[in-house]
Enzyme design. Structure first.
Site, PDB file in Angstrom:
ATOM      1  N   HIS A 150      -2.291   7.205   3.813  1.00  0.00           N
ATOM      2  CA  HIS A 150      -1.595   5.748   4.137  1.00  0.00           C
ATOM      3  C   HIS A 150       0.100   6.515   3.726  1.00  0.00           C
ATOM      4  O   HIS A 150       0.920   5.487   3.409  1.00  0.00           O
ATOM      5  CB  HIS A 150      -1.751   4.893   3.295  1.00  0.00           C
ATOM      6  CG  HIS A 150      -1.342   3.368   4.131  1.00  0.00           C
ATOM      7  ND1 HIS A 150      -1.588   2.323   3.445  1.00  0.00           N
ATOM      8  CD2 HIS A 150      -0.772   3.240   5.232  1.00  0.00           C
ATOM      9  CE1 HIS A 150      -0.865   1.424   4.589  1.00  0.00           C
ATOM     10  NE2 HIS A 150      -0.446   2.204   5.555  1.00  0.00           N
ATOM     11  N   CYS A 178       0.971  -1.211   0.153  1.00  0.00           N
ATOM     12  CA  CYS A 178      -0.080  -0.170  -0.005  1.00  0.00           C
ATOM     13  C   CYS A 178       0.862   1.198   0.086  1.00  0.00           C
ATOM     14  O   CYS A 178       0.462   2.161  -0.858  1.00  0.00           O
ATOM     15  CB  CYS A 178      -0.966  -0.051   1.196  1.00  0.00           C
ATOM     16  SG  CYS A 178      -2.091  -1.537   1.191  1.00  0.00           S
TER      17      CYS A 178
END
Length: 549
Positions: free
Chosen positions: A133, A78
């Site tokens: 993120h 991610c």
């Protein structure tokens, strides 16, 4: 003198033609939609959709309206995947190679350019909503990284929001749970240069109470993407009132990252009625609503829409996982961890129902969006130091006028400076065999490559070589065997790696923003470090550059 009907008609036609020309030459709006962990084979355009019990009519419509990519690459997890897309640089340059947890601080360095900060140089209004993120420090948030506004920004991977929830982890030490509850930030909203407000906490429950007694409330994982959709629709309504200001909006859904908890209205709405399939249907529906709003406002005619996901399918968490026809999983340098779905729509520029097999990827969004906007890429970072981008302009591919300049793709895991694998043309060399000691049989043996669960294992001198045209599943190593050999492929692959490694001399990587365990520090290694320190104090040390072999 009263003008004739013919004169009026000619004037009207001239004005209409001028208006169309102006629309075609004005800077396009850019809408970027990113989903999470979506499998290459989940969506209709890639043989999934209804055929896998999860219809995706809206994503199918995107493909019918534009270009579908079949050799589009992300990074294997991610944070590096999102960093690569946002900066146009391989993650080890920015230090964004590993997933950070709440409370660690840090994040995307302030010196990095982002899609937003580059497009702002071209007069774009910029907006962010959904999963970020890329760190939780103030300098690493979207509103400090070129976005005029961030709304409902989620800082972590989805499961992080369950750590402080006693119903998920009743065995957790209460002191540790209290720590997670204290450091975990919920959905954040703020403007560039202004204060950041925590709109609500996020947890793993079926609860939707954004405010409680007029104060910050709690929204459960199942409902978070509805707020992302709401923010995107609100932005598009507002943008429609400012036709003279081009916009860039980055919409980032949490779906379909594990744990998948579909919103109540989507439970059992897929054909297979699994949590993952229901969540794919939810994702598709929300994308469809955003596209409907874009069409309703009329802004679709001058908007480049790009949809993709952050990394390959996370097979380790099956059955709450996407599907990939390729070998490997999220966390490996195999195709399954890196080759992802991607679709671009740009009316008047991209031909409907077109397909591309060119080697491109998330890294290339930077050069592509900049080219579409007429903004040159900077040669200095935001602190005035020389910078290099690993991004290639895809607009010739999109418009059907030519190819991008990209000929190679490099695959990295968390701690790699030399790539764990490299593709040049249709041939791929694999050096990092991470996960090959995984289970080969059993109910959950989805692949022998177990991603992060697998130990790093590097081949010495001789890599595995695969022909990705004839063997996209990386089953047959053709470096040398009893009927053929492709040792000569390493001439071009080795040269490409050498060229990459030389860039680190002039453009050294930044400090890693999040550390991971990479094995013990042995006494002999400590002594080697001491020798290097001593040599540097004496005037330097000559260490040859690695070759990738």
């Amino acid at each position: 003198m009263k003008p004739s009907n013919l004169s009026i008609a000619l004037l009207a036609m001239t004005a209409l033609t001028a208006g169309e020309a102006s629309a075609q030459t004005s800077k396009p709006n850019i809408l970027m939609i990113v989903s999470d962990d979506t499998g290459y084979g989940d969506l209709g355009p890639y043989g999934g959709g209804e055929g896998r019990g999860m219809p995706t009519p809206n994503i199918d419509k995107l493909a019918d309206s534009g270009m579908t990519f079949f050799s589009f690459y992300a990074q294997p997890s991610c944070t590096p995947g999102r960093a690569a897309m946002m900066t146009g640089r391989i993650p080890n340059r920015s230090g964004m190679t590993t997933v950070a947890f709440q409370g660690e601080g840090g994040g995307l360095p302030a010196a990095e350019w982002t899609l937003a900060s580059v497009l702002k140089r071209g007069g774009y209004g910029t907006y962010f909503t959904g999963k970020w993120h890329l760190g939780e420090a103030d300098y690493a948030l979207p509103n400090a990284q070129g976005f005029d506004v961030m709304r409902y920004c989620g800082l972590y991977h989805l499961n992080a929001y369950t750590y402080g929830d006693p119903t998920w982890f009743p065995d957790m030490d209460p002191k540790l749970r209290a720590m997670f509850q204290r450091v975990t930030k919920g959905a954040l909203t703020g403007n560039a240069g202004g204060p950041v407000v925590e709109e609500f906490k996020i947890n793993g429950q079926y609860v939707d109470t954004p405010t409680i007694d007029g104060k910050e409330g709690v929204v459960g994982i199942p409902f978070f993407d509805s707020y992302v959709e709401k923010a995107a629709l609100g932005f598009l309504d507002d943008a429609a009132t400012k036709p003279d200001t081009p916009f860039f909006i980055s919409v980032n859904f949490m779906k379909v990252h594990q744990p998948n908890m579909p919103a109540p209205e989507f439970e059992h709405k897929s054909m297979s009625k699994s949590k993952y399939a229901d969540s794919v249907v939810e994702l598709d529906t929300r994308i469809g609503r955003i596209m409907d709003k874009l069409h309703e406002t009329g802004m679709d005619k001058n908007t480049l829409v790009f949809y993709t996901t952050d990394n390959g399918a996370w097979q380790d968490v099956y059955p709450d996982a996407g599907y990939t026809p390729f070998r490997g999983t999220k966390g490996t340098v195999r195709e399954g961890g890196n080759r992802v779905p991607a679709i671009a729509v740009w009316p008047g520029q991209i031909k409907p129902r077109s397909k591309s097999h060119d080697i491109v990827g998330g890294l290339d969004l930077m050069a592509t969006f900049a080219a579409a906007a007429g903004v040159p890429l900077p040669d200095k970072d935001r602190e005035g130091q020389p910078i290099i981008f690993d991004s290639y302009d895809m607009t010739p591919i999109l418009k059907g006028t030519g190819k991008s300049e990209r000929t190679a793709w490099f695959y990295f895991t968390e701690n790699e400076l030399t790539p764990g694998a490299a593709r040049v043309g249709n041939y791929k060399a694999v050096f990092n065999l991470r996960g090959d000691d995984g289970a080969h049989t059993g109910g959950l043996a989805v692949d022998s490559n177990l991603g992060w669960k697998g130990a790093e294992k590097y081949v010495a001198t001789v890599p595995q070589v695969f022909d990705l045209w004839q063997d996209p599943q990386e089953r047959y190593d053709i470096f040398m065997n009893n009927y053929t050999e492709r040792t000569w492929t390493m001439v071009t692959i080795g040269a490409a790696i050498k060229d990459l490694m030389q860039t680190y001399v002039k453009y050294p990587p930044r400090k890693l923003q999040s550390a991971s365990y990479s094995g013990p520090i042995e006494i002999s290694k400590y002594q080697q470090f001491q020798w290097v320190r001593d040599q540097l104090m004496k005037g330097g040390v000559d260490i040859p550059m690695p070759t990738g072999n």
